[in-house]
Design an enzyme around this catalytic site. Structure first.
Site, PDB file in Angstrom:
ATOM      1  N   ASN A  10      57.004  -8.551   7.923  1.00 17.65           N
ATOM      2  CA  ASN A  10      56.808  -9.639   6.964  1.00 17.65           C
ATOM      3  C   ASN A  10      57.957 -10.619   7.168  1.00 17.65           C
ATOM      4  O   ASN A  10      59.072 -10.380   6.724  1.00 17.65           O
ATOM      5  CB  ASN A  10      56.809  -9.054   5.542  1.00 17.65           C
ATOM      6  CG  ASN A  10      56.773 -10.127   4.475  1.00 17.65           C
ATOM      7  OD1 ASN A  10      56.538 -11.299   4.761  1.00 17.65           O
ATOM      8  ND2 ASN A  10      56.994  -9.720   3.228  1.00 17.65           N
ATOM      9  N   TRP A  11      57.644 -11.708   7.856  1.00 16.95           N
ATOM     10  CA  TRP A  11      58.717 -12.650   8.207  1.00 16.95           C
ATOM     11  C   TRP A  11      59.121 -13.536   7.040  1.00 16.95           C
ATOM     12  O   TRP A  11      60.075 -14.292   7.130  1.00 16.95           O
ATOM     13  CB  TRP A  11      58.282 -13.515   9.404  1.00 16.95           C
ATOM     14  CG  TRP A  11      58.139 -12.761  10.685  1.00 16.95           C
ATOM     15  CD1 TRP A  11      58.286 -11.406  10.888  1.00 16.95           C
ATOM     16  CD2 TRP A  11      57.827 -13.311  11.974  1.00 16.95           C
ATOM     17  NE1 TRP A  11      58.077 -11.084  12.206  1.00 16.95           N
ATOM     18  CE2 TRP A  11      57.790 -12.240  12.906  1.00 16.95           C
ATOM     19  CE3 TRP A  11      57.562 -14.602  12.433  1.00 16.95           C
ATOM     20  CZ2 TRP A  11      57.503 -12.427  14.253  1.00 16.95           C
ATOM     21  CZ3 TRP A  11      57.273 -14.793  13.777  1.00 16.95           C
ATOM     22  CH2 TRP A  11      57.256 -13.713  14.674  1.00 16.95           C
ATOM     23  N   LYS A  12      58.349 -13.495   5.952  1.00 13.91           N
ATOM     24  CA  LYS A  12      58.647 -14.315   4.760  1.00 13.91           C
ATOM     25  C   LYS A  12      58.822 -15.783   5.162  1.00 13.91           C
ATOM     26  O   LYS A  12      58.204 -16.225   6.120  1.00 13.91           O
ATOM     27  CB  LYS A  12      59.874 -13.744   4.026  1.00 13.91           C
ATOM     28  CG  LYS A  12      59.711 -12.248   3.743  1.00 13.91           C
ATOM     29  CD  LYS A  12      60.710 -11.687   2.789  1.00 13.91           C
ATOM     30  CE  LYS A  12      60.455 -10.194   2.607  1.00 13.91           C
ATOM     31  NZ  LYS A  12      61.331  -9.587   1.615  1.00 13.91           N
ATOM     32  N   HIS A 103      52.620  -9.396  -2.795  1.00 17.31           N
ATOM     33  CA  HIS A 103      54.023  -9.044  -2.543  1.00 17.31           C
ATOM     34  C   HIS A 103      54.841  -9.308  -3.810  1.00 17.31           C
ATOM     35  O   HIS A 103      54.563 -10.259  -4.545  1.00 17.31           O
ATOM     36  CB  HIS A 103      54.557  -9.867  -1.368  1.00 17.31           C
ATOM     37  CG  HIS A 103      55.907  -9.411  -0.926  1.00 17.31           C
ATOM     38  ND1 HIS A 103      57.063  -9.793  -1.567  1.00 17.31           N
ATOM     39  CD2 HIS A 103      56.289  -8.576   0.077  1.00 17.31           C
ATOM     40  CE1 HIS A 103      58.092  -9.214  -0.973  1.00 17.31           C
ATOM     41  NE2 HIS A 103      57.658  -8.472   0.032  1.00 17.31           N
ATOM     42  N   GLU A 175      56.447  -0.842  -2.294  1.00 16.63           N
ATOM     43  CA  GLU A 175      57.737  -1.499  -2.129  1.00 16.63           C
ATOM     44  C   GLU A 175      58.479  -1.536  -3.458  1.00 16.63           C
ATOM     45  O   GLU A 175      58.216  -2.417  -4.288  1.00 16.63           O
ATOM     46  CB  GLU A 175      57.546  -2.929  -1.614  1.00 16.63           C
ATOM     47  CG  GLU A 175      56.788  -3.012  -0.310  1.00 16.63           C
ATOM     48  CD  GLU A 175      57.071  -4.320   0.420  1.00 16.63           C
ATOM     49  OE1 GLU A 175      57.592  -4.255   1.537  1.00 16.63           O
ATOM     50  OE2 GLU A 175      56.797  -5.389  -0.138  1.00 16.63           O
ATOM     51  N   SER A 221      64.030  -2.460   2.665  1.00 19.21           N
ATOM     52  CA  SER A 221      65.208  -2.134   3.482  1.00 19.21           C
ATOM     53  C   SER A 221      64.964  -0.995   4.471  1.00 19.21           C
ATOM     54  O   SER A 221      65.849  -0.172   4.702  1.00 19.21           O
ATOM     55  CB  SER A 221      66.416  -1.840   2.585  1.00 19.21           C
ATOM     56  OG  SER A 221      66.706  -2.961   1.755  1.00 19.21           O
ATOM     57  N   GLY A 242      60.809  -6.363   6.224  1.00 18.96           N
ATOM     58  CA  GLY A 242      61.249  -7.741   6.032  1.00 18.96           C
ATOM     59  C   GLY A 242      62.395  -8.063   6.977  1.00 18.96           C
ATOM     60  O   GLY A 242      62.189  -8.386   8.144  1.00 18.96           O
ATOM     61  N   GLY A 243      63.620  -7.951   6.467  1.00 16.27           N
ATOM     62  CA  GLY A 243      64.808  -8.350   7.224  1.00 16.27           C
ATOM     63  C   GLY A 243      64.852  -7.816   8.652  1.00 16.27           C
ATOM     64  O   GLY A 243      65.098  -8.574   9.601  1.00 16.27           O
TER      65      GLY A 243
HETATM   66  P1  PGA Z   1      63.058  -5.870   3.403  1.00 20.31           P
HETATM   67  O1  PGA Z   1      61.686  -6.520   2.866  1.00 20.31           O
HETATM   68  O2  PGA Z   1      62.691  -5.002   4.572  1.00 20.31           O
HETATM   69  O3  PGA Z   1      63.898  -7.052   3.825  1.00 20.31           O
HETATM   70  O4  PGA Z   1      63.657  -5.110   2.282  1.00 20.31           O
HETATM   71  C1  PGA Z   1      60.508  -5.782   2.806  1.00 20.31           C
HETATM   72  C2  PGA Z   1      59.417  -6.630   2.200  1.00 20.31           C
HETATM   73  O5  PGA Z   1      59.706  -7.394   1.270  1.00 20.31           O
HETATM   74  O6  PGA Z   1      58.241  -6.558   2.619  1.00 20.31           O
END
Ligand code: PGA
Length: 261
Positions: A10-12, A103, A175, A221, A242-243
């Site tokens: 998920n590149w946001k 999300h 999540e 995370s 995400g990150g």
């Molecule tokens: P994160 O994000 O891996 O940066 O915690 C996960 C997400 O929001 O899908």
């Protein structure tokens, strides 16, 4: 039948088309020989076309982070006067297969509700897209001891009226909100407990075979250093990343952990 692990990035709100091309060009060779896990990347709308070109013929699928529609006249709005929005048909025509729905950032900042997610799931199936449905509790809710109730309400609300054969094709991402982007991960035991609860809810909503077929990703995370122990849990079937998905080597390492789990 064993569920196949599925890792989605998920590149946001990150990556211009150029940055997206660089990221996916770096990722592709790292994961080219992976055939025992499913992989998807979900760029922002403006980078979808650039990424679609570069993953053609590869084992990387394309996802989006949201869509817009409304139920109308027994169908779903696919075009019209909705300034700034993107319809399911537009995504389908852009080679998108998966759509992240509900999300926590959309719930928190943009007023997304379970009912809205429910409509979007239905629109996905009407359009030939597949949803990744996000659920999860806040830190206050966990501290209050109501995690299972919160997640159950979300799952029931999102899946209202979805037939079992369609539900079986969906993916859920558990999540915990307190673990997203914070560096704080749920322990494997904490995550497994909620995943098992979600599967029990799915059994009561549908039937055991359907509940066993639905893949439940963990998100929050997840990193190369903690992926293997999370993915070793019985009811954790991949990750929504995400990150760590913004770094090709880290994302590839998580995918490899999923392929070997
Ligand atoms: P994160 O994000 O891996 O940066 O915690 C996960 C997400 O929001 O899908």
């Amino acid at each position: 039948m064993a569920r196949r692990n599925f890792v989605a990035g998920n590149w946001k709100m990150n990556c211009t088309p150029k940055a997206a091309q660089e990221l996916v060009s770096e990722l592709r060779p790292h994961v080219a020989d992976i055939d025992s896990a499913d992989i998807a990347v979900c760029p922002p709308f403006t980078s979808i076309a650039a990424v679609a070109q570069l993953i053609e013929g590869s084992n990387i699928a394309l996802g989006a982070q949201n869509l817009y529609t409304l139920e109308k006249d027994g169908g779903f709005v696919q075009s019209g006067a909705y300034t700034g929005e993107i319809s399911p048909e537009m995504l389908k025509a852009s080679d998108v297969q998966w759509v992240i729905l509900g999300h926590s950032e959309r719930r928190q900042y943009f007023g997304e509700t379970d009912k809205g997610v429910n409509t979007k799931i239905k629109a996905c199936f009407a359009t030939g897209l597949l949803p990744i449905v996000c659920v999860g509790e806040t830190l206050e809710q966990r501290d209050e001891g109501i995690t299972n109730n919160i997640v159950e309400t979300q799952v029931r609300g999102c899946y209202t009226g979805i037939p079992a054969d369609q539900a079986a094709l969906t993916v859920i991402a558990y999540e915990p909100v307190w673990a997203i982007g914070t560096g704080r991960t749920a322990s494997p035991e904490q995550a497994q407990e909620v995943h098992a609860h979600i599967r029990a809810v799915l059994t009561s909503l549908f039937d055991e075979a359907t509940a066993e077929a639905i893949r439940i990703q963990y998100g929050g995370s997840m990193k190369p250093g903690n992926a293997a122990e999370l993915l070793a849990q019985k009811d954790i079937d991949g990750g929504l990343i995400g990150g760590a998905a913004l770094n090709a080597e880290d994302f590839a390492a998580i995918i490899k952990a999923a392929a070997n789990a």
